[in-house]
Design an enzyme around this catalytic site. Structure first.
Site, short mmCIF file in Angstrom:
data_model
loop_
_atom_site.label_atom_id
_atom_site.label_comp_id
_atom_site.label_asym_id
_atom_site.label_seq_id
_atom_site.Cartn_x
_atom_site.Cartn_y
_atom_site.Cartn_z
CG ASP A 76 -4.06 -33.09 2.13
OD1 ASP A 76 -3.39 -32.44 1.30
OD2 ASP A 76 -3.93 -34.31 2.31
CG HIS B 217 1.02 -2.99 -0.25
ND1 HIS B 217 -0.23 -2.79 0.30
CD2 HIS B 217 1.87 -2.27 0.51
CE1 HIS B 217 -0.14 -1.98 1.34
NE2 HIS B 217 1.14 -1.65 1.49
CD GLU C 80 6.07 2.80 6.14
OE1 GLU C 80 6.18 2.26 5.02
OE2 GLU C 80 5.47 2.29 7.09
CG HIS D 242 2.83 5.65 1.71
ND1 HIS D 242 3.69 5.97 2.74
CD2 HIS D 242 3.63 5.35 0.65
CE1 HIS D 242 4.94 5.87 2.33
NE2 HIS D 242 4.93 5.52 1.05
CG ASP E 151 7.61 -2.53 8.24
OD1 ASP E 151 8.16 -2.77 7.15
OD2 ASP E 151 6.50 -1.97 8.34
CG ASP F 64 8.43 -2.74 3.11
OD1 ASP F 64 8.69 -3.29 4.19
OD2 ASP F 64 7.55 -1.85 3.00
CG HIS G 225 0.11 -2.00 8.84
ND1 HIS G 225 -0.59 -1.85 7.67
CD2 HIS G 225 1.40 -1.72 8.52
CE1 HIS G 225 0.24 -1.51 6.69
NE2 HIS G 225 1.45 -1.42 7.19
NE ARG H 187 7.89 1.42 1.59
CZ ARG H 187 7.41 0.86 0.48
NH1 ARG H 187 6.93 1.62 -0.48
NH2 ARG H 187 7.43 -0.46 0.33
CD GLU I 103 8.82 0.52 6.89
OE1 GLU I 103 7.81 0.42 7.60
OE2 GLU I 103 9.01 -0.18 5.86
CE1 TYR J 59 7.09 4.01 -2.94
CE2 TYR J 59 5.72 5.86 -2.25
CZ TYR J 59 6.52 4.77 -1.93
OH TYR J 59 6.74 4.45 -0.61
CG HIS K 154 2.74 1.16 10.03
ND1 HIS K 154 3.32 0.14 10.75
CD2 HIS K 154 3.34 1.12 8.81
CE1 HIS K 154 4.19 -0.52 10.00
NE2 HIS K 154 4.23 0.07 8.82
#
Length: 435
Positions: free
Chosen positions: A35, A239, A380, A346, A267, A256, A357, A402, A404, A384, A350
């Site tokens: 709950d 991710h 970005e 990638h 972002d 990130d 996104h 990365r 960004e 990797y 975006h």
């Protein structure tokens, strides 16, 4: 967001709807377990048009309705329930504070909606987002179809509301950009705090705590998405959100993370050495990614198309990987073959806005969309190199990088709103040394 701006958005949308009706529900509560619930966050389309942040609400837009074009169904005031779960605006409050022409209890939705749908040619609604609510909408329309012989006119067409609304959301107003700059500033301060706090032996979640602390103490109660805090090999997982590993001396940390203010997101990604000093291999790859990002940002300007930043980043990265002997062959052949995808899988950005996104088409027909003032994109690029990557020397393994930033398209070029975080090797090392 001021009511004047929200009313203007509704007017702009209704001018495109003709003899239609728009139905925009907000998000439901989502259970976390038993709950307890996840923190409520309104649906972006609903909030964009109303500024109303309560659950169990539906907005209706009916162009030309004599009694009023903007209707909201919401929870009624209830002193007992408000004691347990907080204050409610109620129908009267929605009219007084949020500009609704009419407002009704949410419990009356099924009784009132069929009448509002009568004699409307089209229903503007985003099917597929909530299957349970989809069935209610279809039930209202099917109920009207049973009355056709009595002279009732039934909507003959469903139109995806996003087709109109999401194109509106793609272009940010001055007020929206002000909020997004605030989110960018808070997020940048959080990244700087994380760099200063980082030490070998700490846990990834300790650095995540620094980010969240900076967000909350500046009024950003929630991150725009689950922060990625990946040290060493974890930085090669795009991710990664476990954030539960120890930070090792000699490795990099990829963060990130961005906060959300008034449902608008920032972002940012930065990558830096856990011990404050880049190794030669880390420096070589890091500066390659930074060069690719700078080349990509330079392509964000009116008249250029959406894919130009990506093309620029791919060219720089592939040329650099060839120079470092991570790739072998001819540059143009490697780009055409997509040889870089084993270590850069990638795209380079975006849309950014109320959703991380964010909505908006990337192509119009078969052509890439052209940048126009008011659009906001991320830039970005990354590399990797996981352990065991075929054909890559061991000295490059477990390096994930990365970088960004958030970039606004302006009339004359672009504005980087996240420049408050260092990103050159010299700047990062100096900041970490000063801590």
């Amino acid at each position: 967001m001021q009511q004047k701006e929200l009313a203007g958005r509704r007017r702009t949308l209704m001018q495109q709807m003709g003899d239609g009706i728009a139905i925009i529900p907000t998000n439901p509560h989502h259970l976390r377990n038993r709950d307890t619930e996840f923190p409520f966050r309104p649906d972006s389309d609903f909030f964009y048009l109303t500024g109303f942040a309560e659950p169990e609400a539906v907005a209706i837009l009916i162009p030309g309705r004599p009694q009023g074009e903007f209707i909201v169904f919401c929870r009624e005031r209830d002193p007992t329930k408000e004691t347990w779960t907080g204050r409610r605006a109620g129908p009267e409050g929605v009219m007084e504070r949020f500009g609704a022409d009419d407002a009704f209890p949410i419990a009356d939705l099924d009784d009132i909606m069929p009448g509002l749908l009568e004699n409307r040619a089209k229903v503007f609604y985003s099917l597929g987002a909530d299957s349970e609510f989809d069935q209610r909408v279809l039930g209202w329309v099917n109920g009207l179809r049973a009355k056709v012989r009595a002279g009732v006119h039934v909507p003959s067409e469903f139109v995806d509301l996003g087709h109109l609304l999401h194109d509106m959301r793609l272009f940010k107003s001055a007020a929206e950009l002000k909020v997004m700059r605030r989110a960018a500033d808070i997020s940048a301060a959080a990244h700087v705090r994380a760099m200063r706090a980082c030490r070998p032996g700490k846990m990834e979640y300790e650095i995540e705590a620094e980010l969240r602390h900076e967000f909350i103490r500046n009024g950003a109660r929630l991150p725009a998405y689950e922060p990625i805090v990946g040290g060493g090999a974890n930085g090669c997982i795009l991710h990664y959100v476990d954030n539960n590993a120890v930070l090792n001396d000699g490795e990099l940390l990829l963060i990130d993370a961005g906060c959300e203010i008034d449902c608008y997101a920032a972002d940012i990604t930065r990558t830096f050495p856990i011990n404050g000093r880049f190794s030669p291999e880390q420096t070589a790859l890091y500066e390659l990614v930074l060069d690719a990002q700078l080349a990509a940002i330079d392509k964000v300007r009116p008249g250029n198309h959406w894919n130009e930043p990506h093309e620029a980043a791919v060219w720089v990265l592939t040329a650099g990987l060839l120079r470092l002997r991570i790739l072998k062959g001819e540059l143009t052949d490697l780009i055409e073959q997509g040889a870089y995808r084993s270590v850069y899988m990638h795209r380079t950005g975006h849309w950014l806005g109320m959703d991380v996104h964010d909505v908006g088409e990337y192509k119009l027909g078969d052509a890439w969309r052209v940048f126009e003032p008011g659009m906001v994109t991320t830039v970005e690029p990354g590399l990797y190199i996981a352990a065991g990557t075929p054909g890559v020397a061991k000295k490059w393994w477990n390096i994930g990088i990365r970088i960004e930033d958030n970039v606004v398209v302006t009339r004359r070029g672009h504005e980087v709103t996240t420049g408050g975080v260092p990103k050159s090797v010299v700047q990062i090392e100096a900041l970490m040394a000063s801590a």
